[in-house]
Design a protein around this motif. Structure first.
Motif, short mmCIF file in Angstrom:
data_model
loop_
_atom_site.label_atom_id
_atom_site.label_comp_id
_atom_site.label_asym_id
_atom_site.label_seq_id
_atom_site.Cartn_x
_atom_site.Cartn_y
_atom_site.Cartn_z
N TYR A 141 -0.57 96.62 -77.04
CA TYR A 141 -0.25 95.20 -77.25
C TYR A 141 1.24 94.91 -77.13
CZ TYR A 141 -5.13 95.10 -78.29
OH TYR A 141 -6.49 95.24 -78.17
N ASN A 161 3.26 96.70 -75.57
CA ASN A 161 3.65 97.22 -74.25
C ASN A 161 3.01 96.42 -73.12
OD1 ASN A 161 5.34 99.32 -75.11
ND2 ASN A 161 3.56 100.58 -75.60
N ARG A 162 2.58 95.21 -73.40
CA ARG A 162 2.06 94.27 -72.40
C ARG A 162 0.88 94.84 -71.61
NH1 ARG A 162 7.33 92.16 -69.51
NH2 ARG A 162 5.99 90.47 -68.84
N ASN A 164 0.08 98.06 -71.18
CA ASN A 164 0.29 99.42 -70.67
C ASN A 164 0.17 100.42 -71.81
OD1 ASN A 164 0.93 98.36 -68.08
ND2 ASN A 164 2.98 97.92 -68.81
N GLU A 199 -3.07 91.36 -69.30
CA GLU A 199 -2.06 90.64 -70.10
C GLU A 199 -2.64 89.43 -70.79
OE1 GLU A 199 2.01 90.20 -69.05
OE2 GLU A 199 1.85 91.72 -67.48
N VAL A 240 -4.05 90.74 -73.93
CA VAL A 240 -2.95 91.11 -74.83
C VAL A 240 -2.42 89.86 -75.53
CG1 VAL A 240 -0.58 91.98 -74.92
CG2 VAL A 240 -2.29 93.17 -73.55
N ALA A 241 -2.23 88.78 -74.79
CA ALA A 241 -1.72 87.54 -75.37
C ALA A 241 -2.69 86.99 -76.41
CB ALA A 241 -1.46 86.52 -74.27
N SER A 292 -2.69 89.25 -79.54
CA SER A 292 -1.43 89.06 -80.28
C SER A 292 -1.44 87.75 -81.06
CB SER A 292 -0.24 89.08 -79.31
OG SER A 292 -0.11 90.35 -78.72
#
Length: 81
Positions: free
Chosen positions: A29, A31-32, A34, A66, A69-70, A73
């Motif tokens: 998370y 690490n975008r 990765n 991503e 991830v967004a 988050s």
């Protein structure tokens, strides 16, 4: 052969993992999306500061999109708020 113990909480998402495995999983998370394989030693220098050896991180790119991830988050941040 090692027998696994019955774990009825498994249906609720419980499982046996180490703290390092959990930290490694959640590290995607910040690490975008990765994933970098956990490592203990990044570089070795001698007493005079001369580089003896270096171990670059092993990164798997795009493990989590991503957009996901967004969203995760935002959700995790909302819990704190």
């Amino acid at each position: 052969r090692m027998e696994r113990q019955r774990n009825l909480a498994l249906a609720l998402g419980a499982g046996e993992v180490t703290p390092l495995e959990i930290a490694s999983a959640y590290s995607v998370y910040p690490n975008r999306g990765n994933h970098a394989k956990p490592m203990s030693i990044i570089r070795v220098v001698d007493s005079e500061g001369v580089l003896v050896d270096e171990f670059p991180p092993q990164v798997d790119r795009g493990v989590v999109p991503e957009s996901v991830v967004a969203s995760v988050s935002d959700i995790l941040g909302a819990v704190v708020s």
